[in-house]
Design a protein around this motif. Structure first.
Motif, PDB file in Angstrom:
ATOM      1  N   SER A   4       0.900  -1.128  -0.112  1.00 44.93           N
ATOM      2  CA  SER A   4       0.267  -0.416  -0.124  1.00 44.93           C
ATOM      3  C   SER A   4       0.531   1.310  -0.142  1.00 44.93           C
ATOM      4  N   ASP A   5       1.972   0.994   0.753  1.00 45.74           N
ATOM      5  CA  ASP A   5       2.972   2.628   0.978  1.00 45.74           C
ATOM      6  C   ASP A   5       3.353   2.737  -0.482  1.00 45.74           C
ATOM      7  N   LEU A   6       4.542   1.280  -0.986  1.00 42.33           N
ATOM      8  CA  LEU A   6       4.857   1.763  -2.402  1.00 42.33           C
ATOM      9  C   LEU A   6       3.703   2.291  -3.160  1.00 42.33           C
ATOM     10  N   SER A   7       2.224   1.740  -3.639  1.00 39.93           N
ATOM     11  CA  SER A   7       1.215   1.816  -4.004  1.00 39.93           C
ATOM     12  C   SER A   7       1.628   3.347  -4.275  1.00 39.93           C
ATOM     13  N   ASN A   8       1.481   4.097  -3.285  1.00 35.10           N
ATOM     14  CA  ASN A   8       0.756   5.352  -2.959  1.00 35.10           C
ATOM     15  C   ASN A   8       2.147   5.935  -3.166  1.00 35.10           C
ATOM     16  N   MET A   9       3.454   5.490  -3.307  1.00 30.06           N
ATOM     17  CA  MET A   9       4.075   6.358  -3.872  1.00 30.06           C
ATOM     18  C   MET A   9       4.502   5.732  -5.765  1.00 30.06           C
ATOM     19  N   THR A  10       4.235   4.956  -6.018  1.00 34.43           N
ATOM     20  CA  THR A  10       4.638   4.609  -7.629  1.00 34.43           C
ATOM     21  C   THR A  10       2.889   5.516  -8.166  1.00 34.43           C
ATOM     22  N   ALA A  11       1.610   5.921  -7.170  1.00 32.57           N
ATOM     23  CA  ALA A  11       1.022   6.548  -8.155  1.00 32.57           C
ATOM     24  C   ALA A  11       0.997   7.608  -7.992  1.00 32.57           C
ATOM     25  N   ARG A  12       2.207   8.234  -7.265  1.00 37.21           N
ATOM     26  CA  ARG A  12       2.693   9.365  -7.049  1.00 37.21           C
ATOM     27  C   ARG A  12       4.395  10.010  -7.786  1.00 37.21           C
ATOM     28  N   PHE A  13       4.396   8.953  -8.620  1.00 38.74           N
ATOM     29  CA  PHE A  13       5.679   8.772  -9.575  1.00 38.74           C
ATOM     30  C   PHE A  13       5.798  10.059 -10.747  1.00 38.74           C
ATOM     31  N   SER A  14       7.109  11.062 -10.400  1.00 43.34           N
ATOM     32  CA  SER A  14       7.317  11.606 -11.329  1.00 43.34           C
ATOM     33  C   SER A  14       8.332  12.309 -12.357  1.00 43.34           C
ATOM     34  N   ASN A  15       9.180  11.450 -13.371  1.00 43.42           N
ATOM     35  CA  ASN A  15      10.032  12.588 -13.389  1.00 43.42           C
ATOM     36  C   ASN A  15      10.436  14.088 -14.012  1.00 43.42           C
ATOM     37  N   ASP A  16       9.312  14.289 -13.684  1.00 44.20           N
ATOM     38  CA  ASP A  16       9.515  16.185 -14.174  1.00 44.20           C
ATOM     39  C   ASP A  16       9.697  16.735 -13.230  1.00 44.20           C
ATOM     40  N   GLU A  17      11.007  17.942 -13.441  1.00 47.31           N
ATOM     41  CA  GLU A  17      11.808  18.520 -12.479  1.00 47.31           C
ATOM     42  C   GLU A  17      10.370  19.827 -12.174  1.00 47.31           C
ATOM     43  N   LYS A  18       9.725  19.779 -12.638  1.00 46.03           N
ATOM     44  CA  LYS A  18       8.749  21.083 -12.288  1.00 46.03           C
ATOM     45  C   LYS A  18       7.880  19.909 -11.161  1.00 46.03           C
ATOM     46  N   ASP A  19       7.212  19.202 -11.514  1.00 48.38           N
ATOM     47  CA  ASP A  19       6.298  18.180 -10.039  1.00 48.38           C
ATOM     48  C   ASP A  19       7.460  17.937  -9.072  1.00 48.38           C
ATOM     49  N   LEU A  20       8.490  17.517  -9.715  1.00 51.17           N
ATOM     50  CA  LEU A  20       9.481  17.016  -7.754  1.00 51.17           C
ATOM     51  C   LEU A  20       9.694  18.335  -6.706  1.00 51.17           C
ATOM     52  N   LYS A  21       9.728  19.931  -7.687  1.00 53.88           N
ATOM     53  CA  LYS A  21       9.838  21.045  -6.912  1.00 53.88           C
ATOM     54  C   LYS A  21       8.256  21.110  -6.044  1.00 53.88           C
ATOM     55  N   ILE A  22       7.645  20.735  -6.043  1.00 54.92           N
ATOM     56  CA  ILE A  22       6.080  20.780  -5.552  1.00 54.92           C
ATOM     57  C   ILE A  22       6.064  19.885  -3.695  1.00 54.92           C
ATOM     58  N   PRO A  23       6.394  20.115  -2.909  1.00 56.39           N
ATOM     59  CA  PRO A  23       7.154  19.495  -1.472  1.00 56.39           C
ATOM     60  C   PRO A  23       5.640  18.866  -1.581  1.00 56.39           C
ATOM     61  N   ASN A  24       6.190  17.461  -0.940  1.00 55.28           N
ATOM     62  CA  ASN A  24       5.589  16.399  -0.713  1.00 55.28           C
ATOM     63  C   ASN A  24       4.153  15.957  -1.203  1.00 55.28           C
ATOM     64  N   LEU A  25       4.386  16.205  -2.980  1.00 55.82           N
ATOM     65  CA  LEU A  25       3.365  16.197  -3.865  1.00 55.82           C
ATOM     66  C   LEU A  25       3.950  14.266  -4.441  1.00 55.82           C
ATOM     67  N   TYR A  26       4.919  14.165  -4.816  1.00 50.68           N
ATOM     68  CA  TYR A  26       5.274  13.311  -6.559  1.00 50.68           C
ATOM     69  C   TYR A  26       6.268  12.717  -5.506  1.00 50.68           C
ATOM     70  N   TYR A  27       7.190  11.372  -5.919  1.00 52.22           N
ATOM     71  CA  TYR A  27       8.022  11.084  -5.534  1.00 52.22           C
ATOM     72  C   TYR A  27       9.601  10.605  -7.406  1.00 52.22           C
ATOM     73  N   ASP A  28       9.698  10.916  -6.629  1.00 49.27           N
ATOM     74  CA  ASP A  28      11.411  10.767  -8.150  1.00 49.27           C
ATOM     75  C   ASP A  28      11.726   8.808  -7.733  1.00 49.27           C
ATOM     76  N   GLU A  29      12.718   8.266  -8.252  1.00 51.92           N
ATOM     77  CA  GLU A  29      12.936   7.861  -9.440  1.00 51.92           C
ATOM     78  C   GLU A  29      13.688   7.018  -7.720  1.00 51.92           C
ATOM     79  N   LEU A  30      14.248   8.031  -7.249  1.00 48.06           N
ATOM     80  CA  LEU A  30      15.410   7.514  -6.239  1.00 48.06           C
ATOM     81  C   LEU A  30      14.578   7.275  -5.151  1.00 48.06           C
ATOM     82  N   GLN A  31      14.147   7.596  -4.583  1.00 53.98           N
ATOM     83  CA  GLN A  31      12.457   7.443  -3.747  1.00 53.98           C
ATOM     84  C   GLN A  31      12.213   6.207  -3.672  1.00 53.98           C
TER      85      GLN A  31
END
Length: 84
Positions: free
Chosen positions: A41-68
């Motif tokens: 469930s924890d992983l699914s929450n992360m995979t659903a909010r995965f992004s490799n877009d730098e603009k998305d990743l600048k939004i705090p606590n919303l998206y996860y990057d590849e390393l996470q």
């Protein structure tokens, strides 16, 4: 699926899409232990909010990057002993 991802057999975006669908829609949760359910469930929450877009990743606590995502998969594989 997590085992194959750790072997490098999935690109991150495909893994995230497929894992989210597999866990959220196709999994019978009653077949999993409480620990498996929590981990996946924890992983699914992360995979659903995965992004490799730098603009998305600048939004705090919303998206996860590849390393996470990779770190979470590694953590789960060790915890549930699903390594190779």
């Amino acid at each position: 699926m997590t085992r194959e991802f750790t072997k490098g057999n999935y690109k991150i975006d495909i893994f995230c899409d497929e894992f989210t669908i597999q866990y959220d829609i196709e999994t019978d949760y009653s077949t999993l232990s409480d620990q498996e359910n929590q981990c996946f469930s924890d992983l699914s929450n992360m995979t659903a909010r995965f992004s490799n877009d730098e603009k998305d990743l600048k939004i705090p606590n919303l998206y996860y990057d590849e390393l996470q995502v990779k770190n979470k998969v590694t953590q789960i594989a060790e915890l549930l002993n699903i390594n190779e």
